[in-house]
Design a protein around this motif. Structure first.
Motif, PDB file in Angstrom:
ATOM      1  N   GLN A  68       0.839  -1.187   0.000  1.00  0.00           N
ATOM      2  CA  GLN A  68       0.000   0.000   0.000  1.00  0.00           C
ATOM      3  C   GLN A  68       0.879   1.244   0.000  1.00  0.00           C
ATOM      4  OE1 GLN A  68      -3.488   0.053  -0.095  1.00  0.00           O
ATOM      5  NE2 GLN A  68      -3.119  -2.091  -0.541  1.00  0.00           N
ATOM      6  N   THR A  69       0.701   2.079  -0.986  1.00  0.00           N
ATOM      7  CA  THR A  69       1.458   3.326  -1.024  1.00  0.00           C
ATOM      8  C   THR A  69       0.733   4.369  -0.184  1.00  0.00           C
ATOM      9  OG1 THR A  69       0.315   4.007  -3.028  1.00  0.00           O
ATOM     10  CG2 THR A  69       2.418   2.870  -3.296  1.00  0.00           C
ATOM     11  N   GLY A  70       1.492   5.161   0.505  1.00  0.00           N
ATOM     12  CA  GLY A  70       0.912   6.210   1.320  1.00  0.00           C
ATOM     13  C   GLY A  70       0.381   5.728   2.658  1.00  0.00           C
ATOM     14  N   LEU A  71       0.510   4.459   2.932  1.00  0.00           N
ATOM     15  CA  LEU A  71       0.035   3.910   4.186  1.00  0.00           C
ATOM     16  C   LEU A  71       1.237   3.556   5.041  1.00  0.00           C
ATOM     17  CD1 LEU A  71      -2.420   2.866   5.829  1.00  0.00           C
ATOM     18  CD2 LEU A  71      -2.094   0.670   4.705  1.00  0.00           C
ATOM     19  N   HIS A  72       1.344   4.182   6.209  1.00  0.00           N
ATOM     20  CA  HIS A  72       2.467   3.902   7.098  1.00  0.00           C
ATOM     21  C   HIS A  72       2.234   2.588   7.825  1.00  0.00           C
ATOM     22  CE1 HIS A  72       5.762   4.360   9.840  1.00  0.00           C
ATOM     23  NE2 HIS A  72       4.926   4.121  10.837  1.00  0.00           N
ATOM     24  N   ILE A  73       3.187   1.684   7.721  1.00  0.00           N
ATOM     25  CA  ILE A  73       3.129   0.410   8.418  1.00  0.00           C
ATOM     26  C   ILE A  73       4.221   0.430   9.486  1.00  0.00           C
ATOM     27  CG2 ILE A  73       3.257  -2.096   8.189  1.00  0.00           C
ATOM     28  CD1 ILE A  73       0.986  -0.814   6.579  1.00  0.00           C
ATOM     29  N   SER A  74       3.838   0.216  10.707  1.00  0.00           N
ATOM     30  CA  SER A  74       4.819   0.258  11.792  1.00  0.00           C
ATOM     31  C   SER A  74       5.773  -0.929  11.699  1.00  0.00           C
ATOM     32  CB  SER A  74       4.116   0.247  13.148  1.00  0.00           C
ATOM     33  OG  SER A  74       3.527  -1.013  13.379  1.00  0.00           O
ATOM     34  N   GLY A  75       6.955  -0.734  12.220  1.00  0.00           N
ATOM     35  CA  GLY A  75       7.925  -1.816  12.254  1.00  0.00           C
ATOM     36  C   GLY A  75       7.422  -2.988  13.075  1.00  0.00           C
ATOM     37  N   GLY A  76       6.623  -2.695  14.080  1.00  0.00           N
ATOM     38  CA  GLY A  76       6.045  -3.747  14.910  1.00  0.00           C
ATOM     39  C   GLY A  76       5.115  -4.647  14.126  1.00  0.00           C
ATOM     40  N   LYS A  77       4.348  -4.047  13.222  1.00  0.00           N
ATOM     41  CA  LYS A  77       3.422  -4.838  12.393  1.00  0.00           C
ATOM     42  C   LYS A  77       4.205  -5.738  11.441  1.00  0.00           C
ATOM     43  CE  LYS A  77      -0.746  -5.854  11.014  1.00  0.00           C
ATOM     44  NZ  LYS A  77      -1.643  -6.606  11.895  1.00  0.00           N
ATOM     45  N   VAL A  78       5.283  -5.213  10.882  1.00  0.00           N
ATOM     46  CA  VAL A  78       6.118  -6.007   9.979  1.00  0.00           C
ATOM     47  C   VAL A  78       6.724  -7.178  10.748  1.00  0.00           C
ATOM     48  CG1 VAL A  78       8.185  -5.979   8.535  1.00  0.00           C
ATOM     49  CG2 VAL A  78       6.603  -4.050   8.468  1.00  0.00           C
ATOM     50  N   LYS A  79       7.216  -6.902  11.953  1.00  0.00           N
ATOM     51  CA  LYS A  79       7.787  -7.973  12.779  1.00  0.00           C
ATOM     52  C   LYS A  79       6.725  -8.994  13.162  1.00  0.00           C
ATOM     53  CE  LYS A  79      11.626  -5.344  14.663  1.00  0.00           C
ATOM     54  NZ  LYS A  79      12.229  -4.765  15.874  1.00  0.00           N
ATOM     55  N   GLN A  80       5.505  -8.531  13.394  1.00  0.00           N
ATOM     56  CA  GLN A  80       4.410  -9.437  13.727  1.00  0.00           C
ATOM     57  C   GLN A  80       4.127 -10.387  12.559  1.00  0.00           C
ATOM     58  OE1 GLN A  80       0.692  -7.470  14.497  1.00  0.00           O
ATOM     59  NE2 GLN A  80      -0.360  -9.358  15.013  1.00  0.00           N
ATOM     60  N   TYR A  81       4.092  -9.844  11.346  1.00  0.00           N
ATOM     61  CA  TYR A  81       3.903 -10.692  10.163  1.00  0.00           C
ATOM     62  C   TYR A  81       5.021 -11.730  10.057  1.00  0.00           C
ATOM     63  CZ  TYR A  81       0.103  -8.004   7.956  1.00  0.00           C
ATOM     64  OH  TYR A  81      -1.094  -7.422   7.649  1.00  0.00           O
ATOM     65  N   GLU A  82       6.244 -11.293  10.280  1.00  0.00           N
ATOM     66  CA  GLU A  82       7.388 -12.208  10.182  1.00  0.00           C
ATOM     67  C   GLU A  82       7.313 -13.297  11.242  1.00  0.00           C
ATOM     68  OE1 GLU A  82       9.638 -12.460   7.734  1.00  0.00           O
ATOM     69  OE2 GLU A  82       8.449 -10.891   6.797  1.00  0.00           O
ATOM     70  N   ALA A  83       6.943 -12.935  12.458  1.00  0.00           N
ATOM     71  CA  ALA A  83       6.837 -13.912  13.540  1.00  0.00           C
ATOM     72  C   ALA A  83       5.741 -14.933  13.247  1.00  0.00           C
ATOM     73  CB  ALA A  83       6.569 -13.213  14.863  1.00  0.00           C
ATOM     74  N   GLN A  84       4.608 -14.459  12.748  1.00  0.00           N
ATOM     75  CA  GLN A  84       3.514 -15.367  12.412  1.00  0.00           C
ATOM     76  C   GLN A  84       3.920 -16.299  11.272  1.00  0.00           C
ATOM     77  OE1 GLN A  84       0.506 -12.385  11.635  1.00  0.00           O
ATOM     78  NE2 GLN A  84      -0.567 -12.891  13.532  1.00  0.00           N
ATOM     79  N   THR A  85       4.600 -15.748  10.279  1.00  0.00           N
ATOM     80  CA  THR A  85       5.051 -16.549   9.149  1.00  0.00           C
ATOM     81  C   THR A  85       6.020 -17.633   9.613  1.00  0.00           C
ATOM     82  OG1 THR A  85       4.768 -14.691   7.629  1.00  0.00           O
ATOM     83  CG2 THR A  85       6.220 -16.459   6.910  1.00  0.00           C
ATOM     84  N   GLN A  86       6.987 -17.252  10.440  1.00  0.00           N
ATOM     85  CA  GLN A  86       7.976 -18.215  10.942  1.00  0.00           C
ATOM     86  C   GLN A  86       7.308 -19.302  11.768  1.00  0.00           C
ATOM     87  OE1 GLN A  86      10.390 -17.777   8.773  1.00  0.00           O
ATOM     88  NE2 GLN A  86      11.777 -18.350  10.410  1.00  0.00           N
ATOM     89  N   SER A  87       6.353 -18.921  12.604  1.00  0.00           N
ATOM     90  CA  SER A  87       5.653 -19.882  13.441  1.00  0.00           C
ATOM     91  C   SER A  87       4.887 -20.902  12.597  1.00  0.00           C
ATOM     92  CB  SER A  87       4.696 -19.156  14.380  1.00  0.00           C
ATOM     93  OG  SER A  87       3.942 -20.068  15.139  1.00  0.00           O
ATOM     94  N   LEU A  88       4.179 -20.414  11.593  1.00  0.00           N
ATOM     95  CA  LEU A  88       3.427 -21.313  10.715  1.00  0.00           C
ATOM     96  C   LEU A  88       4.364 -22.231   9.939  1.00  0.00           C
ATOM     97  CD1 LEU A  88       0.639 -18.954   9.357  1.00  0.00           C
ATOM     98  CD2 LEU A  88       0.309 -20.997  10.749  1.00  0.00           C
ATOM     99  N   LYS A  89       5.467 -21.686   9.425  1.00  0.00           N
ATOM    100  CA  LYS A  89       6.419 -22.502   8.679  1.00  0.00           C
ATOM    101  C   LYS A  89       7.031 -23.584   9.566  1.00  0.00           C
ATOM    102  CE  LYS A  89       7.704 -19.251   5.050  1.00  0.00           C
ATOM    103  NZ  LYS A  89       8.772 -18.449   4.454  1.00  0.00           N
ATOM    104  N   GLN A  90       7.321 -23.242  10.818  1.00  0.00           N
ATOM    105  CA  GLN A  90       7.880 -24.220  11.756  1.00  0.00           C
ATOM    106  C   GLN A  90       6.873 -25.338  12.024  1.00  0.00           C
ATOM    107  OE1 GLN A  90      10.931 -24.519  13.015  1.00  0.00           O
ATOM    108  NE2 GLN A  90      10.357 -26.319  14.178  1.00  0.00           N
ATOM    109  N   SER A  91       5.627 -24.978  12.255  1.00  0.00           N
ATOM    110  CA  SER A  91       4.587 -25.973  12.511  1.00  0.00           C
ATOM    111  C   SER A  91       4.386 -26.879  11.304  1.00  0.00           C
ATOM    112  CB  SER A  91       3.271 -25.288  12.872  1.00  0.00           C
ATOM    113  OG  SER A  91       3.401 -24.562  14.071  1.00  0.00           O
ATOM    114  N   ILE A  92       4.389 -26.289  10.117  1.00  0.00           N
ATOM    115  CA  ILE A  92       4.242 -27.067   8.887  1.00  0.00           C
ATOM    116  C   ILE A  92       5.401 -28.038   8.736  1.00  0.00           C
ATOM    117  CG2 ILE A  92       4.341 -26.894   6.357  1.00  0.00           C
ATOM    118  CD1 ILE A  92       2.635 -24.290   6.686  1.00  0.00           C
ATOM    119  N   SER A  93       6.587 -27.570   9.009  1.00  0.00           N
ATOM    120  CA  SER A  93       7.777 -28.411   8.920  1.00  0.00           C
ATOM    121  C   SER A  93       7.693 -29.592   9.889  1.00  0.00           C
ATOM    122  CB  SER A  93       9.015 -27.572   9.201  1.00  0.00           C
ATOM    123  OG  SER A  93      10.163 -28.374   9.198  1.00  0.00           O
ATOM    124  N   GLU A  94       7.272 -29.326  11.113  1.00  0.00           N
ATOM    125  CA  GLU A  94       7.140 -30.386  12.111  1.00  0.00           C
ATOM    126  C   GLU A  94       6.107 -31.426  11.687  1.00  0.00           C
ATOM    127  OE1 GLU A  94       6.319 -28.527  15.861  1.00  0.00           O
ATOM    128  OE2 GLU A  94       8.243 -27.487  15.887  1.00  0.00           O
TER     129      GLU A  94
END
Length: 69
Positions: A36-62
């Motif tokens: 989204q252009t013109g929409l400020h995304i906080s660094g916390g939200k980006v980190k939240q997406y990354e954490a959720q992605t990593q968690s799901l990938k780990q569970s899938i791997s297991e």
């Protein structure tokens, strides 16, 4: 994650499909939000997406490892 050795393979496969769908939806949402252009995304939200992605990938791997056994 819980003890997977007590779960039947059909249930493991079902859980794997659910997690893969959740990961796909999360990645689509992340892609949409971050592009989204013109929409400020906080660094916390980006980190939240990354954490959720990593968690799901780990569970899938297991689950995949358990299904191979």
């Amino acid at each position: 994650m819980e003890n997977l050795s007590k779960i039947k393979s059909e249930e493991l496969e079902r859980r794997l499909r659910v997690l893969e769908e959740e990961l796909e939806e999360l990645e689509e949402e992340k892609s949409f939000v971050l592009k989204q252009t013109g929409l400020h995304i906080s660094g916390g939200k980006v980190k939240q997406y990354e954490a959720q992605t990593q968690s799901l990938k780990q569970s899938i791997s297991e689950l995949r490892e358990k299904l191979k056994q």
